[in-house]
Design an enzyme around this catalytic site. Structure first.
Site, PDB file in Angstrom:
ATOM      1  N   LYS A 180       0.852  -1.191   0.000  1.00  0.00           N
ATOM      2  CA  LYS A 180       0.000   0.000   0.000  1.00  0.00           C
ATOM      3  C   LYS A 180       0.887   1.239   0.000  1.00  0.00           C
ATOM      4  CE  LYS A 180      -3.164   2.546   3.054  1.00  0.00           C
ATOM      5  NZ  LYS A 180      -3.817   2.554   4.392  1.00  0.00           N
ATOM      6  N   ASP A 195      -2.503  10.361   3.486  1.00  0.00           N
ATOM      7  CA  ASP A 195      -3.907   9.974   3.665  1.00  0.00           C
ATOM      8  C   ASP A 195      -4.599  10.966   4.589  1.00  0.00           C
ATOM      9  OD1 ASP A 195      -6.344   8.739   3.846  1.00  0.00           O
ATOM     10  OD2 ASP A 195      -5.662   7.197   5.267  1.00  0.00           O
ATOM     11  N   LYS A 244      -9.789  12.997   8.480  1.00  0.00           N
ATOM     12  CA  LYS A 244      -9.244  12.673   9.793  1.00  0.00           C
ATOM     13  C   LYS A 244      -9.190  13.924  10.670  1.00  0.00           C
ATOM     14  CE  LYS A 244      -6.133   9.092   7.934  1.00  0.00           C
ATOM     15  NZ  LYS A 244      -6.587   7.911   8.707  1.00  0.00           N
ATOM     16  N   ASP A 257       1.556   6.401   5.528  1.00  0.00           N
ATOM     17  CA  ASP A 257       0.581   5.441   5.006  1.00  0.00           C
ATOM     18  C   ASP A 257       1.090   4.745   3.744  1.00  0.00           C
ATOM     19  OD1 ASP A 257      -1.763   4.191   5.672  1.00  0.00           O
ATOM     20  OD2 ASP A 257      -3.051   5.548   4.547  1.00  0.00           O
ATOM     21  N   ASP A 303     -12.110   7.017   4.380  1.00  0.00           N
ATOM     22  CA  ASP A 303     -10.848   6.797   5.089  1.00  0.00           C
ATOM     23  C   ASP A 303     -10.498   5.311   5.166  1.00  0.00           C
ATOM     24  OD1 ASP A 303      -8.547   7.600   6.392  1.00  0.00           O
ATOM     25  OD2 ASP A 303      -9.475   7.574   8.387  1.00  0.00           O
ATOM     26  N   ARG A 349      -7.748  -0.488   1.356  1.00  0.00           N
ATOM     27  CA  ARG A 349      -8.273  -1.750   0.817  1.00  0.00           C
ATOM     28  C   ARG A 349      -8.816  -1.575  -0.604  1.00  0.00           C
ATOM     29  NH1 ARG A 349     -12.116  -2.023   5.887  1.00  0.00           N
ATOM     30  NH2 ARG A 349     -10.318  -0.829   6.609  1.00  0.00           N
TER      31      ARG A 349
END
Length: 506
Positions: free
Chosen positions: A270, A275, A282, A293, A352, A356
């Protein structure tokens, strides 16, 4: 710093410094006893006067010890002999390196490999000493105008092994340790870069540079947004569409196997270079750390460096799935339904939960390589930190033998992982009323439901997932990337290549 290995008795060493251990309470190790005997009890007399108790973290530097050829002897506290474990051994090595640099030693002969660490042989002790020594010297100061270089006079470390027949394994341990340490450093440097420099294009440039380096046996292909659209990687594209920085997937292919039919081992990382959370933004506190991230991608990069350096007889493909999750007028939204590369549809409940979505398309993409196995590495869930803290990476897999291999490699390397379950109850949590599945599973078991989501895109091969949200970086005063799990995956590949000598005790 240079490392080498030799076999010899301490009294014959003409060195600037000899390093030996002292246990609690004021008890000499066997090598220290030999030096004490040669010096007519000089060392033991100092201990009786209370100069050194022997606790881990203590040290005592002796100059011109009678009848000893070396200029100095460094006594290092090793704690209680029967309680010496892997963690303490690394602390002892770190203390040794720091002390030698503080005292101005340029070279030294280390006899700490004589210490008995349960279940560990000399290969392990030498390799861990090399990795720990390199780790203790790491600093990320590339972007400071005043670098304030630390005083590091130590240039050469010689490790002593008990017999000449162990020289070969000692040399191999140094070779492996240096390669893994370089891979860890590369991963840390990449991870520590700020997001205004390290974006998906920067990841791609690093992948290309690795391919261009001499004798790398690596070829790199970079897939941009136009090609992603043609392929149908809509979930991956959705995550990055709020950012001005283009999403790029870098595919590094290493061919080291002599068997032309050998299937590749594939690592997918990833690579969210920042992010923000997107529309589901966030909170401000600690958001700067969301540059980390992309540590999964950095891990893949570091491991590919190791594979190339050691010229492992394997075929390995490393994928860095780079993009940036930002809010904006073009950003994807909660409620969107995305059609993935696999054809499955996903309802977005939280922007967020983006990692995935990037990984699911990358996992489908690598099917074309007919892999032996696939391992994805991701800073995926805060839930994994809640479950395992900052000590263990989360491991989930659809194949028990692969999971056991990874757990074995984690135990061997000291880069720990812990397996979590994936059962039907958790899969039910990612059901959606409007799509094939949802991108979050509600409260409870978040690390597991995230892996369950990914497993739906990994049905055509053996697959494992490493959630490194708690282990990839440190916060607070020692803030910075850790380079984990480069050591774990390097050990896994060494085992696969049959190149490791770490399994058996002395």
């Amino acid at each position: 710093m240079e490392f080498s290995v030799k076999s010899g008795s301490p009294e014959k060493q003409r060195s600037a410094c000899i390093i030996v251990g002292v246990f609690e309470p004021r008890r000499l190790s066997s090598i220290a006893e030999q030096l004490d005997k040669i010096s007519d009890g000089y060392i033991s007399a100092l201990l009786r006067r209370g100069e050194l108790e022997g606790k881990v973290g203590q040290s005592l530097l002796l100059h011109h010890v009678p009848n000893v050829l070396s200029e100095r002897i460094l006594l290092i506290g090793c704690g209680k002999e029967r309680e010496l474990d892997e963690r303490q051994y690394k602390q002892i090595i770190q203390k040794t390196i720091n002390t030698l640099n503080e005292t101005g030693s340029m070279e030294a002969v280390c006899f700490l490999t004589e210490l008995h660490v349960k279940g560990r042989n000399n290969y392990w002790k030498v390799r861990q000493a090399v990795e720990t020594a390199k780790e203790s010297l790491y600093a990320f100061n590339q972007l400071k105008s005043n670098k304030n270089e630390l005083r590091r006079p130590l240039r050469k470390m010689v490790f002593n092994v008990p017999t000449r027949r162990e020289l070969t394994s000692g040399e191999r341990a140094i070779q492996h340790g240096l390669a893994i340490a370089a891979g860890i450093k590369a991963a840390k440097d990449l991870s520590n870069m700020p997001p205004n420099i390290c974006n998906a294009a920067y990841l791609a440039s690093q992948a290309r540079q690795l391919a261009d380096s001499a004798n790398s046996h690596i070829t790199t292909k970079v897939i941009g947004e136009e090609q992603m659209k043609e392929l149908g990687m809509n979930a991956y594209l959705a995550v990055g569409q709020g950012s001005q920085n283009e999403s790029l997937m870098s595919v590094m292919e290493y061919k080291g196997s002599s068997d032309k039919h050998a299937k590749p081992i594939i690592l997918v990382g990833k690579g969210l270079t920042f992010d923000s959370g997107g529309i589901s933004i966030k909170s401000a506190g600690g958001m700067d750390e969301m540059k980390y991230d992309m540590c999964g991608a950095a891990t893949v990069y570091g491991v590919m460096r190791v594979v190339s350096e050691l010229q492992l007889p394997l075929n390995v493909i490393g994928v860095m799935a780079g993009c940036e999750n930002m809010p904006g007028g073009r950003a994807y939204r909660p409620g969107d339904i995305l059609t993935t590369l696999s054809g499955q549809t996903v309802e977005v409940l939280n922007t967020d939960a983006e990692g995935r979505l990037v990984l699911c398309d990358a996992l489908t993409y690598v099917e074309r390589f007919d892999p032996e196995l696939v391992i994805d590495i991701a800073t995926l869930t805060g839930a994994c930190i809640t479950a395992l803290g900052n000590h263990y990476s989360g491991l989930l897999s659809n194949h028990n033998p692969l999971a056991h291999e990874l757990l074995n490699a984690s135990e061997q390397s000291g880069d720990r992982a812990w397996r979590l379950p994936m059962t039907d109850e958790f899969f039910e949590q990612i059901d959606s009323n409007f799509a094939d599945l949802a991108n979050t599973g509600g409260s409870g078991g978040g690390a597991i439901t995230a892996a369950c989501f990914l497993s739906r895109f990994a049905t055509k091969y053996h697959w494992a997932h490493l959630d490194i949200a708690g282990t990839a970086w440190r916060s607070g005063k020692t803030k910075g990337a850790t380079g984990r799990p480069v050591a774990l995956l390097s050990q896994f590949l060494l085992n696969r290549a049959g190149s490791a000598g770490i399994n058996n005790d002395d």
